[in-house]
Design a protein around this motif. Structure first.
Motif, PDB file in Angstrom:
ATOM      1  N   GLY A 278      -6.765 -18.136   3.621  1.00 57.95           N
ATOM      2  CA  GLY A 278      -5.737 -17.852   4.619  1.00 57.95           C
ATOM      3  C   GLY A 278      -4.489 -17.193   4.085  1.00 57.95           C
ATOM      4  N   VAL A 279      -4.590 -16.452   2.969  1.00 54.34           N
ATOM      5  CA  VAL A 279      -3.389 -15.886   2.362  1.00 54.34           C
ATOM      6  C   VAL A 279      -2.805 -14.789   3.258  1.00 54.34           C
ATOM      7  CG1 VAL A 279      -2.405 -14.729   0.341  1.00 54.34           C
ATOM      8  CG2 VAL A 279      -4.257 -16.401   0.051  1.00 54.34           C
ATOM      9  N   ARG A 280      -1.547 -14.923   3.608  1.00 55.58           N
ATOM     10  CA  ARG A 280      -0.832 -13.926   4.403  1.00 55.58           C
ATOM     11  C   ARG A 280       0.243 -13.208   3.594  1.00 55.58           C
ATOM     12  NH1 ARG A 280      -4.606 -14.679   6.355  1.00 55.58           N
ATOM     13  NH2 ARG A 280      -5.206 -15.882   8.184  1.00 55.58           N
ATOM     14  N   THR A 281       0.839 -13.946   2.623  1.00 54.46           N
ATOM     15  CA  THR A 281       1.949 -13.391   1.837  1.00 54.46           C
ATOM     16  C   THR A 281       1.782 -13.777   0.379  1.00 54.46           C
ATOM     17  OG1 THR A 281       3.445 -13.628   3.744  1.00 54.46           O
ATOM     18  CG2 THR A 281       4.465 -13.267   1.600  1.00 54.46           C
ATOM     19  N   LEU A 282       2.146 -12.863  -0.506  1.00 56.37           N
ATOM     20  CA  LEU A 282       2.162 -13.089  -1.947  1.00 56.37           C
ATOM     21  C   LEU A 282       3.576 -12.904  -2.452  1.00 56.37           C
ATOM     22  CD1 LEU A 282       0.883 -13.257  -4.836  1.00 56.37           C
ATOM     23  CD2 LEU A 282       0.507 -10.781  -4.656  1.00 56.37           C
ATOM     24  N   ILE A 283       4.051 -13.841  -3.262  1.00 55.58           N
ATOM     25  CA  ILE A 283       5.338 -13.722  -3.955  1.00 55.58           C
ATOM     26  C   ILE A 283       5.042 -13.505  -5.432  1.00 55.58           C
ATOM     27  CG2 ILE A 283       7.565 -14.803  -4.444  1.00 55.58           C
ATOM     28  CD1 ILE A 283       7.104 -16.646  -2.059  1.00 55.58           C
ATOM     29  N   VAL A 284       5.617 -12.457  -6.016  1.00 54.28           N
ATOM     30  CA  VAL A 284       5.342 -12.104  -7.410  1.00 54.28           C
ATOM     31  C   VAL A 284       6.606 -12.311  -8.241  1.00 54.28           C
ATOM     32  CG1 VAL A 284       4.592 -10.306  -9.005  1.00 54.28           C
ATOM     33  CG2 VAL A 284       3.631 -10.401  -6.693  1.00 54.28           C
ATOM     34  N   MET A 285       6.560 -13.252  -9.178  1.00 55.94           N
ATOM     35  CA  MET A 285       7.659 -13.493 -10.117  1.00 55.94           C
ATOM     36  C   MET A 285       7.079 -13.501 -11.526  1.00 55.94           C
ATOM     37  SD  MET A 285      10.344 -16.679 -10.287  1.00 55.94           S
ATOM     38  CE  MET A 285      11.852 -16.569 -11.267  1.00 55.94           C
ATOM     39  N   VAL A 311       0.429  -4.797  -5.734  1.00 51.49           N
ATOM     40  CA  VAL A 311       0.696  -4.518  -4.325  1.00 51.49           C
ATOM     41  C   VAL A 311      -0.479  -3.787  -3.694  1.00 51.49           C
ATOM     42  CG1 VAL A 311       2.176  -3.232  -2.735  1.00 51.49           C
ATOM     43  CG2 VAL A 311       3.206  -4.558  -4.597  1.00 51.49           C
ATOM     44  N   ARG A 312      -1.055  -2.826  -4.418  1.00 48.95           N
ATOM     45  CA  ARG A 312      -2.195  -2.085  -3.877  1.00 48.95           C
ATOM     46  C   ARG A 312      -3.355  -3.023  -3.574  1.00 48.95           C
ATOM     47  NH1 ARG A 312      -6.948  -0.453  -5.191  1.00 48.95           N
ATOM     48  NH2 ARG A 312      -6.832  -1.363  -7.299  1.00 48.95           N
ATOM     49  N   ARG A 313      -3.649  -3.904  -4.502  1.00 47.95           N
ATOM     50  CA  ARG A 313      -4.775  -4.815  -4.317  1.00 47.95           C
ATOM     51  C   ARG A 313      -4.507  -5.823  -3.211  1.00 47.95           C
ATOM     52  NH1 ARG A 313      -5.833  -6.434 -10.541  1.00 47.95           N
ATOM     53  NH2 ARG A 313      -7.380  -7.879  -9.652  1.00 47.95           N
ATOM     54  N   ALA A 314      -3.257  -6.269  -3.095  1.00 48.82           N
ATOM     55  CA  ALA A 314      -2.913  -7.201  -2.021  1.00 48.82           C
ATOM     56  C   ALA A 314      -2.964  -6.518  -0.664  1.00 48.82           C
ATOM     57  CB  ALA A 314      -1.536  -7.800  -2.269  1.00 48.82           C
ATOM     58  N   HIS A 315      -2.400  -5.325  -0.564  1.00 51.80           N
ATOM     59  CA  HIS A 315      -2.393  -4.602   0.707  1.00 51.80           C
ATOM     60  C   HIS A 315      -3.810  -4.293   1.181  1.00 51.80           C
ATOM     61  CE1 HIS A 315       2.023  -2.966   0.613  1.00 51.80           C
ATOM     62  NE2 HIS A 315       1.953  -4.270   0.805  1.00 51.80           N
ATOM     63  N   ALA A 316      -4.723  -4.095   0.251  1.00 44.66           N
ATOM     64  CA  ALA A 316      -6.113  -3.835   0.637  1.00 44.66           C
ATOM     65  C   ALA A 316      -6.726  -5.016   1.370  1.00 44.66           C
ATOM     66  CB  ALA A 316      -6.946  -3.495  -0.600  1.00 44.66           C
ATOM     67  N   ARG A 317      -6.132  -6.209   1.203  1.00 41.81           N
ATOM     68  CA  ARG A 317      -6.578  -7.402   1.909  1.00 41.81           C
ATOM     69  C   ARG A 317      -5.621  -7.783   3.044  1.00 41.81           C
ATOM     70  NH1 ARG A 317     -10.267 -10.933  -0.348  1.00 41.81           N
ATOM     71  NH2 ARG A 317     -11.619  -9.865  -1.831  1.00 41.81           N
ATOM     72  N   GLY A 318      -4.683  -6.898   3.356  1.00 40.35           N
ATOM     73  CA  GLY A 318      -3.746  -7.195   4.437  1.00 40.35           C
ATOM     74  C   GLY A 318      -2.691  -8.224   4.082  1.00 40.35           C
ATOM     75  N   ILE A 319      -2.394  -8.379   2.804  1.00 39.16           N
ATOM     76  CA  ILE A 319      -1.446  -9.391   2.339  1.00 39.16           C
ATOM     77  C   ILE A 319      -0.075  -8.753   2.096  1.00 39.16           C
ATOM     78  CG2 ILE A 319      -0.926 -11.031   0.483  1.00 39.16           C
ATOM     79  CD1 ILE A 319      -3.979 -11.278   0.067  1.00 39.16           C
TER      80      ILE A 319
END
Length: 413
Positions: A278-285, A311-319
């Motif tokens: 159910g991942v909708r958002t990723l925070i990268v630190m 970001v590219r890989r996350a956006h490919a999953r709609g994240i």
């Protein structure tokens, strides 16, 4: 948003086991009353430790959101031999006793794998248990107990749990409600790397990908005061369509580009982010260890390239992806003026480079205005790198929830 992968099945030791291979989408017509699977807890595999044959391992994990059904992810991802499990259970810990091995009476559930009580997990693989029915509150502690009857080689674990966990060296004590047999403790989580819940109380999850600053180093042990814990508390106050589970994928010593303690952020991205539920958002630190640890990264553009790949890989999953600025470490033994220059250049990329969907400026929140290469003394536990409970809270409270979730301001409180 693109369609996301659902669940796969994995055949292990003759049993068909649910295997969460990607974020599970919230249906377009979902309402506050709709029930769906959401990640409620995560611990990224950070390395391996010596196996514990003949031992029951009682892991204590803290939920971010609740539900009425539960499933547990068990990992042999970093192991080199098949992992034999002779039994597994789930229960709620007795309330208000975070350092107790005792289960709340009436909550003990047997975990199964395709209907079987035992399973062998191949090296390099994860399995997810069959769902069990159990009322799981938000912000509650669960006991995930595993019995490892034989030597199975290096144990996949999360080294820095900041939580007291328990060991019973007298055989299969997984179903014990009282903790009398759990006479030893460990500060690591063994084999357990995720918990999902099913219910109507959260519209997906947020993954926090990071290093020791996200893992919670220097916060109070067994108190759940890491900044992702505080973020989960804030999100629980939102209406149901704004709530999210929070999954902590921090690994102390982790690096963005190279292996540090555990695989690099890029190498573990699929397992620790994309495979979660159910991942909708990723925070990268991530990035401070690349700058301060040998071999030191001196080119800010290299970190920028890595952020773009994430970001590219996350956006490919709609994240949706939120970037976090790197916090100051002046006074730490690894600090130099040159490394500070790189840190500030990377932060300029994060703030103004258009890399992310939103930015959380932790650097601006915690730095000393009179000495911006150092954190405020009120947040410093003494090592000039990590953060005490007050610093963790300040960082979490600075996150704009509307920007985090991509929702209207009026829904974010």
């Amino acid at each position: 948003m693109v369609a996301l992968a659902g669940a796969l099945t994995l055949t292990v030791a003759g049993a068909t086991v649910a295997h969460a291979a990607g974020p599970e989408p919230v249906p377009r017509a979902a309402t506050a009353a709709a029930a769906h699977w959401t990640g409620t807890w995560e611990a990224a595999a950070s390395g391996t430790a010596a196996a514990l044959p003949g031992t029951s391992i009682r892991n204590v994990v803290h939920t971010s959101v609740g539900g009425t059904e539960v499933r547990v992810r068990i990992s042999n991802r970093l192991g080199t031999r098949p992992l034999a499990l002779g039994g597994a259970t789930l229960a709620r810990q007795v309330p208000n006793a975070s350092t107790s091995p005792n289960a709340l009476p009436g909550t003990m559930r047997t975990l199964t794998f395709g209907g079987r009580k035992k399973v062998t997990v191949p090296a390099g693989k994860d399995v997810v248990t069959d769902p069990v029915t159990l009322h799981v509150p938000a912000a509650a502690n669960l006991l995930v107990t595993l019995y490892t009857p034989v030597e199975s080689g290096p144990a996949t674990y999360h080294r820095s749990a900041l939580q007291t966990n328990f060991l019973a060296r007298k055989g299969n004590r997984t179903a014990d409600v009282t903790g009398a047999s759990y006479t030893a403790t460990t500060s690591s989580w063994y084999y357990v790397t995720g918990v999902d819940v099913r219910g109507p109380h959260a519209a997906g999850s947020v993954v926090a990908l990071g290093d020791s600053l996200t893992d919670g180093s220097a916060s109070t042990p067994s108190a759940n005061r890491r900044w992702p814990d505080r973020l989960a508390e804030r999100l629980r106050a939102l209406p149901p369509n704004g709530r999210r589970g929070v999954l902590n994928a921090g690994v102390a010593g982790n690096r963005l580009l190279l292996q540090g303690r555990g695989p690099s952020a890029l190498a573990r991205f699929d397992a620790d982010v994309l495979s979660r539920t159910g991942v909708r958002t990723l925070i990268v630190m991530e990035g401070i260890n690349d700058i301060k640890n040998a071999p030191n990264q001196t080119d800010p553009a290299a970190l920028g390239t890595a952020y773009r790949e994430i970001v590219r890989r996350a956006h490919a999953r709609g994240i949706r992806v939120v970037g976090v600025t790197l916090t100051p470490f002046g006074g730490h033994g690894a600090y130099t003026e040159e490394r500070e220059r790189v840190r500030r250049a990377v932060n300029q990329l994060i703030r103004y480079g258009g890399l992310f969907d939103a930015v959380a400026d932790f650097d601006a929140v915690v730095r000393d205005p009179s000495r911006p290469h150092r954190m405020l003394a009120a947040y410093d536990p003494g090592d000039h790198l990590h953060f005490n409970d007050a610093g963790m809270r300040a960082m979490a409270d600075s996150i704009d929830l509307a920007g985090l979730l991509g929702i209207p301001k009026d829904l974010a409180g």
